[in-house]
Design a protein around this motif. Structure first.
Motif, short mmCIF file in Angstrom:
data_model
loop_
_atom_site.label_atom_id
_atom_site.label_comp_id
_atom_site.label_asym_id
_atom_site.label_seq_id
_atom_site.Cartn_x
_atom_site.Cartn_y
_atom_site.Cartn_z
N ARG A 1 0.74 -0.84 -0.07
CA ARG A 1 0.15 -0.03 0.10
C ARG A 1 0.94 1.52 0.11
O ARG A 1 0.92 2.23 -0.57
CB ARG A 1 -1.63 -0.31 1.16
CG ARG A 1 -2.00 1.59 1.30
CD ARG A 1 -2.83 1.43 2.20
NE ARG A 1 -4.43 1.95 2.20
CZ ARG A 1 -3.63 3.28 2.48
NH1 ARG A 1 -2.60 3.87 2.59
NH2 ARG A 1 -5.02 3.98 2.07
N LEU B 1 0.58 3.64 -3.07
CA LEU B 1 1.19 5.51 -2.62
C LEU B 1 2.60 6.54 -2.43
O LEU B 1 2.73 7.75 -3.29
CB LEU B 1 0.53 5.69 -1.08
CG LEU B 1 -1.04 5.37 -0.91
CD1 LEU B 1 -1.02 5.41 0.76
CD2 LEU B 1 -1.97 6.13 -0.96
N PHE C 1 -5.44 -2.56 -7.72
CA PHE C 1 -6.82 -2.52 -7.34
C PHE C 1 -6.94 -3.47 -6.14
O PHE C 1 -8.77 -3.61 -4.87
CB PHE C 1 -8.15 -3.45 -8.20
CG PHE C 1 -7.87 -2.63 -9.57
CD1 PHE C 1 -8.52 -1.36 -8.85
CD2 PHE C 1 -7.19 -2.08 -10.31
CE1 PHE C 1 -8.90 -0.79 -10.31
CE2 PHE C 1 -7.24 -1.66 -11.93
CZ PHE C 1 -8.32 -0.87 -11.59
N HIS D 1 -6.22 -2.66 -3.10
CA HIS D 1 -5.96 -2.02 -1.89
C HIS D 1 -6.22 -0.72 -2.48
O HIS D 1 -7.50 -0.61 -1.70
CB HIS D 1 -4.66 -1.29 -1.62
CG HIS D 1 -3.15 -2.44 -1.33
ND1 HIS D 1 -3.06 -2.47 -0.25
CD2 HIS D 1 -2.28 -2.35 -2.02
CE1 HIS D 1 -2.02 -3.80 -0.10
NE2 HIS D 1 -1.93 -3.98 -0.92
N PHE D 2 -7.32 -0.42 -3.26
CA PHE D 2 -8.24 1.29 -4.01
C PHE D 2 -8.76 -0.07 -4.56
O PHE D 2 -8.85 -0.63 -5.71
CB PHE D 2 -6.97 2.04 -4.09
CG PHE D 2 -6.03 2.16 -3.20
CD1 PHE D 2 -6.26 2.92 -2.40
CD2 PHE D 2 -4.94 1.91 -3.51
CE1 PHE D 2 -5.14 3.67 -1.21
CE2 PHE D 2 -4.03 2.16 -2.18
CZ PHE D 2 -4.43 3.19 -1.49
N ALA D 3 -10.12 1.39 -4.65
CA ALA D 3 -11.49 0.69 -5.46
C ALA D 3 -10.90 1.41 -6.90
O ALA D 3 -11.70 1.17 -7.98
CB ALA D 3 -12.61 1.52 -5.19
N SER D 4 -10.03 2.53 -7.08
CA SER D 4 -10.13 2.96 -8.16
C SER D 4 -9.29 4.22 -8.11
O SER D 4 -8.34 4.57 -6.48
CB SER D 4 -11.21 4.17 -7.93
OG SER D 4 -11.52 5.13 -7.92
N GLU E 1 -9.33 7.52 -8.75
CA GLU E 1 -9.32 8.35 -7.60
C GLU E 1 -9.03 8.26 -6.04
O GLU E 1 -8.99 9.42 -5.41
CB GLU E 1 -10.33 8.84 -7.52
CG GLU E 1 -11.47 9.11 -9.30
CD GLU E 1 -10.48 10.55 -10.16
OE1 GLU E 1 -12.22 11.55 -9.33
OE2 GLU E 1 -10.21 10.57 -9.93
N ASP E 2 -9.92 7.07 -5.83
CA ASP E 2 -9.16 6.80 -4.49
C ASP E 2 -8.35 6.90 -3.89
O ASP E 2 -7.08 7.26 -2.96
CB ASP E 2 -10.21 5.20 -3.70
CG ASP E 2 -11.34 5.33 -4.22
OD1 ASP E 2 -11.59 6.07 -3.93
OD2 ASP E 2 -11.60 4.03 -3.65
N ILE E 3 -6.55 6.59 -4.60
CA ILE E 3 -5.73 7.02 -4.18
C ILE E 3 -5.19 8.08 -4.86
O ILE E 3 -4.64 7.82 -3.54
CB ILE E 3 -4.89 5.99 -5.59
CG1 ILE E 3 -4.85 4.46 -5.70
CG2 ILE E 3 -2.97 6.15 -5.13
CD1 ILE E 3 -4.60 3.68 -7.20
N THR F 1 -7.12 10.61 -3.96
CA THR F 1 -7.32 11.20 -2.90
C THR F 1 -6.32 11.02 -1.30
O THR F 1 -6.71 11.81 0.09
CB THR F 1 -9.24 10.20 -2.21
OG1 THR F 1 -9.46 10.87 -3.37
CG2 THR F 1 -9.20 11.59 -1.42
N ALA F 2 -5.85 9.77 -1.83
CA ALA F 2 -5.27 9.46 -0.01
C ALA F 2 -4.10 10.21 -0.21
O ALA F 2 -3.78 10.68 1.10
CB ALA F 2 -5.33 7.91 -0.52
#
Length: 212
Positions: A19, A23, A55, A57-60, A62-64, A66-67
Motif C-alpha cells: 500500500r 501511495l 486494485f 488496495h484501492f477501488a479506483s 480517484e481513491d489513490i 484522494t489518499a
C-alpha cells in the motif's frame, strides 16, 4: 501462540508495504507530471506491483489520488503537532486556526489545486477530490485535537472540528478566485483574511435582524 501469529503479521506487513509503495508511486507521478492524470499501468509500473495488487488496495485511481492528497494535508498537521509538543495548548478553536494558517496550509492547497486542475469551466473533479481529501484531513484533525484537549467534551470537539474544516473547504474556491491559487506572501495573507472571517463566524454566528 507466537508461531501462529507470525504468518498473519507477515501478511499484514507485506500488505502495508504494498500500500505504501502504491501511495509513494502515486505521489511521485503527481509531482513529476504536475497532475493526477496517470493510468493504472503507469502506477503499477512505478510501484513495481501488479494491476491486481493496486486494485486489492484501492477501488479506483480517484481513491489513490484522494489518499495521497489526504496524506499531504495530514503532513501539515503532523508538522504542527511536532512544533506544539512543548507549547501550552490554545483553545480548541485557537489550535484549529494555528494549524490552518496561510503559512502552513496554503502551500499544500496551492499544490493540490495545480494537481487536480484549475479549469474554471469544469471544476467538478477538483471540487470532489478536494472534498474527499478534506474529509480525511478532518478525521485526522479531530483525533489530534481531542488528544491535545482531553478536558474538552469529545462531541463538542468533533462538531467544532467538522464545522471548521467544512468552512476551510468552503474558503478554497473564494481563495482561488482572489489569488489564482498561487502560493505567495499575498495569497497567504488573503487566506488568513478569509480564515479570520471563518473564525469570527464560528465564535459568533451571524444574525439577521427581524424582517431583514
Amino acid at each position: 501462540m507466537a508461531a501462529t501469529s507470525d504468518p498473519v503479521d507477515r501478511r499484514a506487513a507485506l500488505k502495508a508495504k504494498s500500500r505504501k509503495a502504491i501511495l509513494d508511486a502515486a505521489a511521485g507521478l503527481m509531482r513529476a507530471r504536475r497532475s493526477a492524470d496517470f493510468s493504472v499501468d503507469d502506477l503499477a509500473a512505478a510501484a513495481d506491483v501488479s494491476r491486481r495488487t493496486v486494485f486489492n488496495h484501492f477501488a479506483s485511481l480517484e481513491d489513490i489520488v484522494t489518499a495521497v492528497a489526504g496524506e499531504m494535508l495530514a503532513d501539515v498537521l503532523d508538522h504542527m503537532e511536532a512544533q506544539a509538543t512543548s507549547a501550552e495548548p490554545e483553545t480548541v478553536l485557537g489550535d484549529l486556526v494555528a494549524i490552518a494558517s496561510g503559512v502552513h496550509l496554503v502551500p499544500t492547497i496551492a499544490y493540490l489545486v495545480a494537481i487536480f486542475g484549475l479549469d474554471e469551466h469544469d471544476d467538478t473533479r477538483r471540487a470532489v477530490l478536494m472534498q474527499r481529501a478534506f474529509h480525511l484531513f478532518t478525521n485526522r484533525m479531530s483525533a489530534s485535537i481531542a488528544t491535545r484537549h482531553p478536558e474538552a467534551e469529545p462531541l463538542a470537539v468533533e462538531l467544532l472540528t467538522a464545522a471548521f474544516c467544512g468552512g476551510l473547504l468552503g474558503l478554497v474556491d473564494r481563495w482561488i478566485a482572489a489569488t489564482g491559487a498561487e502560493d505567495s506572501p499575498e495569497s497567504r495573507r488573503a487566506w488568513d483574511d478569509l480564515l479570520a472571517d471563518l473564525t469570527a463566524v464560528l465564535r459568533e454566528p451571524a444574525t439577521r435582524e427581524p424582517g431583514a
